[in-house]
Scaffold this active site. Structure first.
Site, PDB file in Angstrom:
ATOM      1  N   ASP A 336     101.618  58.819 -39.919  1.00  0.00           N
ATOM      2  CA  ASP A 336     101.600  57.604 -39.149  1.00  0.00           C
ATOM      3  C   ASP A 336     100.791  57.886 -37.821  1.00  0.00           C
ATOM      4  OD1 ASP A 336     101.866  54.991 -37.675  1.00  0.00           O
ATOM      5  OD2 ASP A 336     103.885  54.825 -38.718  1.00  0.00           O
ATOM      6  N   ARG A 338     100.046  55.164 -35.680  1.00  0.00           N
ATOM      7  CA  ARG A 338     100.201  54.113 -34.922  1.00  0.00           C
ATOM      8  C   ARG A 338     100.705  54.110 -33.286  1.00  0.00           C
ATOM      9  NH1 ARG A 338     103.391  50.180 -38.465  1.00  0.00           N
ATOM     10  NH2 ARG A 338     104.340  51.974 -39.234  1.00  0.00           N
TER      11      ARG A 338
END
Ligand SMILES: [Zn+2]
Length: 425
Positions: A336, A338
């Site tokens: 990830d 983000r």
């Protein structure tokens, strides 16, 4: 120096007779930015203009990733590089802030809290000839979604003529926000030195912004990335009142599901469920908020995302939750990107101190919000009936990894069962 050779050159070529380096100091008298200062005047405007180089007090330029399209428009001769925005009648429909969080230097580091009101608070500087542009715009809209029409037909939502109209339109105030990064604060959020952050941003973008390493005096960077949009159901100023019930979702972009209805994940169902909850909350006298960030495919981008889909569905044993994160890591190197560290900034821009109902199961989002000093009451999970069959792999994997769920967490045996559809019909 590049010499003009053709008498018939287009204006854009005339304007670029000299290459306009931005890597040395600007003119004396240009306002210096004091991030987190208590007033707009003390903070000073963000000046990312490309027309008068000497006026610049930041690295990069406005419009996020669209700055590159602007460059193309200039290169094609379609846009004068000297164009300055006429801001007549562009003022925000609703005044947001200022709130106490705006003058806490560590609380907001990823956007300019004064970005919506530059025409007002920096009127003197604008009159003095500085090209100052809003990095935030606030407007009104009606949003119409088939899921809301379905909820009305099913009797879950009732049009009241204020929050929700008879034709199914929900009334919202929405704000578009461009990223404005205060580099020392950003480095602190990510636990690295500012020097490391500057060097890596420079090197990993192929050397796109030399000032990152040559202009230590410029502490603010306008990165060429997507921004975010907030949708507010109810009265925007109520967001800052902790006694008024706030229903909120922070949502990361997923074009495949959000727009095109792909059933491999729960993004659109969660988004539309949140909008339904926001409308209900606003109708109870509260306020609703959806903060939407352009971080496609966990900020890995859609190409990587589709590669991962294929890797998941072609792997030995089929698409299983126990391999969900591993397949992403094989392609992208991480699970990830983000990094929710910057996400709460927009909530602080809106003055939020308490979220009564957080419509999210993500532990990463929850931890970031609570860690930034915002109180969270109830956590609202996605109802089982809204999870598409092919998205079972994702939701099981996430629950096993720590996502909030009021129900049972799938065990190791459960996670090894192939639940995803194959690539062939
Ligand atoms: Zn999705």
């Amino acid at each position: 120096m590049v010499t003009e050779s053709k008498a018939t050159a287009v204006p854009a070529q005339k304007a670029s007779r000299h290459i306009r380096l931005t890597s040395h100091a600007g003119a004396p008298g240009v306002p210096a930015i004091h991030w987190g200062a208590p007033t707009a005047a003390e903070r000073a405007p963000v000046i990312g203009t490309t027309t008068t180089r000497a006026h610049r007090n930041v690295i990069g330029t406005h419009s996020g990733s669209y700055s590159v399209y602007r460059a193309l428009a200039v290169a094609a001769g379609a846009l004068s590089p000297e164009h300055r925005a006429d801001l007549t009648n562009t003022a925000p429909t609703d005044v947001i802030g200022p709130y106490p969080q705006w003058s806490q230097p560590d609380t907001i580091v990823g956007l300019d809290p004064w970005g919506a009101m530059v025409a007002d608070v920096f009127a003197t500087e604008l009159a003095a000839g500085y090209d100052i542009r809003p990095s935030i715009a606030v407007t009104k809209a009606h949003v119409m979604l088939p899921e809301i029409a379905t909820a009305i037909a099913a009797g879950r939502l009732r049009p009241d003529g204020h929050v929700l109209l008879k034709n199914g339109a929900a009334l919202v105030t929405k704000a578009a926000i461009e990223p404005v990064w205060y580099l020392p604060g950003l480095a602190a959020r990510f636990g690295c030195t500012e020097a490391t952050l500057r060097r890596v941003l420079f090197e990993e973008t192929g050397g796109m912004y030399p000032e990152l390493v040559t202009r230590g005096d410029l502490e603010v960077f306008l990165p060429p990335i997507g921004g975010q949009t907030v949708y507010i159901f109810g009265t925007p100023r109520d967001l800052a009142d902790p006694t008024i019930e706030l229903t909120a979702r922070v949502h990361d972009e997923c074009n495949g599901s959000d727009v095109f209805g792909s059933d491999i994940c729960t993004c659109r169902p969660y988004l539309t469920h949140a909008i339904e909850e926001c409308i209900l909350g606003a109708q109870r006298g509260g306020v609703g908020l959806v903060a939407y960030s352009r971080k496609e495919g966990r900020a890995l981008g859609e190409v990587t995302k589709f590669l991962v889909y294929n890797a998941r569905k072609r792997q030995h044993g089929g698409d299983t939750a126990d391999q969900y994160f591993a397949r992403t890591e094989c392609v992208a190197g991480v699970q990830d990107m983000r990094f929710q560290e910057l996400m709460p900034d927009v909530l602080h821009w809106l003055g939020i101190r308490k979220i009564h109902r957080l419509v999210s199961m993500s532990n990463m989002k929850f931890d970031a919000i609570v860690g930034s000093g915002i109180e969270v009451g109830e956590r609202v999970n996605l109802p089982e009936q809204l999870i598409p069959a092919d998205a079972r792999v994702e939701i099981d994997a996430k629950m096993a990894a720590g996502y909030f769920t009021p129900g049972p967490v799938p065990d190791a045996d459960e996670l090894r069962i192939a639940k995803g559809r194959g690539l062939t019909p």
